[in-house]
Design a protein around this motif. Structure first.
Motif, mmCIF file in Angstrom:
data_model
loop_
_atom_site.group_PDB
_atom_site.id
_atom_site.type_symbol
_atom_site.label_atom_id
_atom_site.label_comp_id
_atom_site.label_asym_id
_atom_site.label_seq_id
_atom_site.Cartn_x
_atom_site.Cartn_y
_atom_site.Cartn_z
ATOM 1 N N UNK A 1 1.579 80.124 83.180
ATOM 2 C CA UNK A 1 0.254 79.494 83.615
ATOM 3 C C UNK A 1 0.212 78.790 84.746
ATOM 4 N N UNK A 2 -0.230 77.765 84.641
ATOM 5 C CA UNK A 2 -0.028 76.928 86.897
ATOM 6 C C UNK A 2 0.855 75.301 86.277
ATOM 7 N N UNK A 3 1.439 74.898 86.933
ATOM 8 C CA UNK A 3 2.446 73.475 86.589
ATOM 9 C C UNK A 3 2.344 73.224 87.450
ATOM 10 N N UNK A 4 1.329 71.917 86.949
ATOM 11 C CA UNK A 4 1.710 70.288 88.530
ATOM 12 C C UNK A 4 2.049 69.169 88.071
ATOM 13 N N UNK A 5 3.314 69.425 89.189
ATOM 14 C CA UNK A 5 4.609 68.529 89.358
ATOM 15 C C UNK A 5 4.625 67.311 90.459
ATOM 16 N N UNK A 6 5.031 66.487 90.340
ATOM 17 C CA UNK A 6 5.389 65.854 90.913
ATOM 18 C C UNK A 6 6.230 64.523 90.973
ATOM 19 N N UNK A 7 7.277 64.258 91.574
ATOM 20 C CA UNK A 7 8.375 62.902 91.468
ATOM 21 C C UNK A 7 7.750 61.228 90.860
ATOM 22 N N UNK B 1 -9.385 73.835 78.832
ATOM 23 C CA UNK B 1 -8.146 74.685 78.396
ATOM 24 C C UNK B 1 -8.475 76.023 77.318
ATOM 25 N N UNK B 2 -8.405 75.940 77.521
ATOM 26 C CA UNK B 2 -7.967 77.658 75.815
ATOM 27 C C UNK B 2 -6.867 77.472 75.122
ATOM 28 N N UNK C 1 -9.427 73.306 72.288
ATOM 29 C CA UNK C 1 -9.120 73.198 70.607
ATOM 30 C C UNK C 1 -7.898 72.260 69.986
ATOM 31 N N UNK C 2 -7.009 72.125 71.055
ATOM 32 C CA UNK C 2 -6.014 70.820 70.792
ATOM 33 C C UNK C 2 -5.795 69.842 71.827
ATOM 34 N N UNK C 3 -5.489 68.848 71.934
ATOM 35 C CA UNK C 3 -5.479 68.118 72.545
ATOM 36 C C UNK C 3 -4.251 66.198 71.976
#
Length: 260
Positions: free
Chosen positions: A157-163, A177-178, A201-203
């Motif tokens: 998938x895609x990861x978006x990371x920030x400190x 998102x699926x 589908x689920x949050x």
């Protein structure tokens, strides 16, 4: 036919003029030694470090030193004011400007680009110089270390990371998102003039949830059942443990709530 041998580009040896071929070869090598095409460089100065402004320029130092006629190392000076690459199409851009200490590649134009840099329009060469350091452009991202803030694309998938924080601002923010959406940061801020929509589908929310305390506070509505393992309180009254007033029989209060 003798063969010229050198320890450094353009270094003259006795065999350099042994015959016509060697003499011409030496002249050509001398000329080519002054032609610059591309070289690894380190950033020593930056103008525009992440601001929402036009693309800036960098000052760089070549990492591969020169050699004199005796084979001694001679360092380069600083090359000033090279435009750097920013991923941009029209007014859409990813702002990821260089920082001091970054390693990248300086690519040198074959003509003087000073007028083009000034006007950003088609223009004649600023002078007769060719393949000169001053007409370079900087491309970053070579030989650098581990990032602390990043967007990663992988098979998972895609990861978006920030400190520090992830900030999103738009008239409308839609997240769909699926399976899953992952964003990691100490703070994630989403600001929309219209609405924020999350569809999946689920949050799952793992943390305290606060709603309706700001200027945009309002009612909450759910299309399905609401289940809480902890207490539910409305206007100071607990759902799991409360009484009812104005009840005439008995002591004036009903029993606790029961399932029907």
């Amino acid at each position: 036919m003798s063969q010229e041998r050198t320890n450094a580009p353009g270094q003259r040896r006795p065999a350099s003029d042994a015959n016509q071929f060697s003499a011409i070869s030496f002249v050509i090598k001398q000329y080519l030694a002054g032609v610059r095409t591309a070289m690894p460089v380190i950033v020593r100065g930056v103008r525009n470090d992440g601001g929402v402004e036009p693309v800036g320029t960098v000052d760089v130092e070549p990492l591969v030193s020169q050699l004199d006629g005796a084979g001694q190392i001679v360092g380069h000076g600083i090359i000033y004011d090279l435009p750097y690459l920013r991923m941009q199409g029209g007014t859409n851009a990813i702002i990821l400007d260089p920082e001091i200490g970054d390693i990248g590649l300086a690519v040198v134009s074959d003509r003087d680009v000073s007028k083009v840099k000034t006007t950003r329009q088609p223009a004649a060469p600023g002078s007769n110089r060719r393949n000169h350091f001053s007409d370079g452009f900087y491309f970053g991202g070579f030989l650098n270390g581990n990032p602390a803030q990043y967007i990663r694309f992988s098979s998972e998938g895609i990861d978006l990371v920030s400190p520090t924080a992830i900030n999103m601002t738009a008239p409308q923010i839609n997240e769909t998102a699926t399976e899953s959406i992952t964003a990691k940061a100490p703070n994630i801020n989403q600001v929309a003039e219209g609405s924020v929509s999350i569809s999946a589908p689920e949050i799952g929310l793992d943390g305290a949830l606060s709603q309706g305390k700001g200027e945009n506070g309002g009612d909450a509505s759910f299309g399905g059942a609401v289940t809480a393992e902890g207490e539910v309180t409305g206007k100071g009254v607990k759902v799991s443990d409360h009484g009812h007033d104005k009840v005439e029989p008995g002591e004036g209060q009903s029993g606790g709530p029961v399932n029907l």
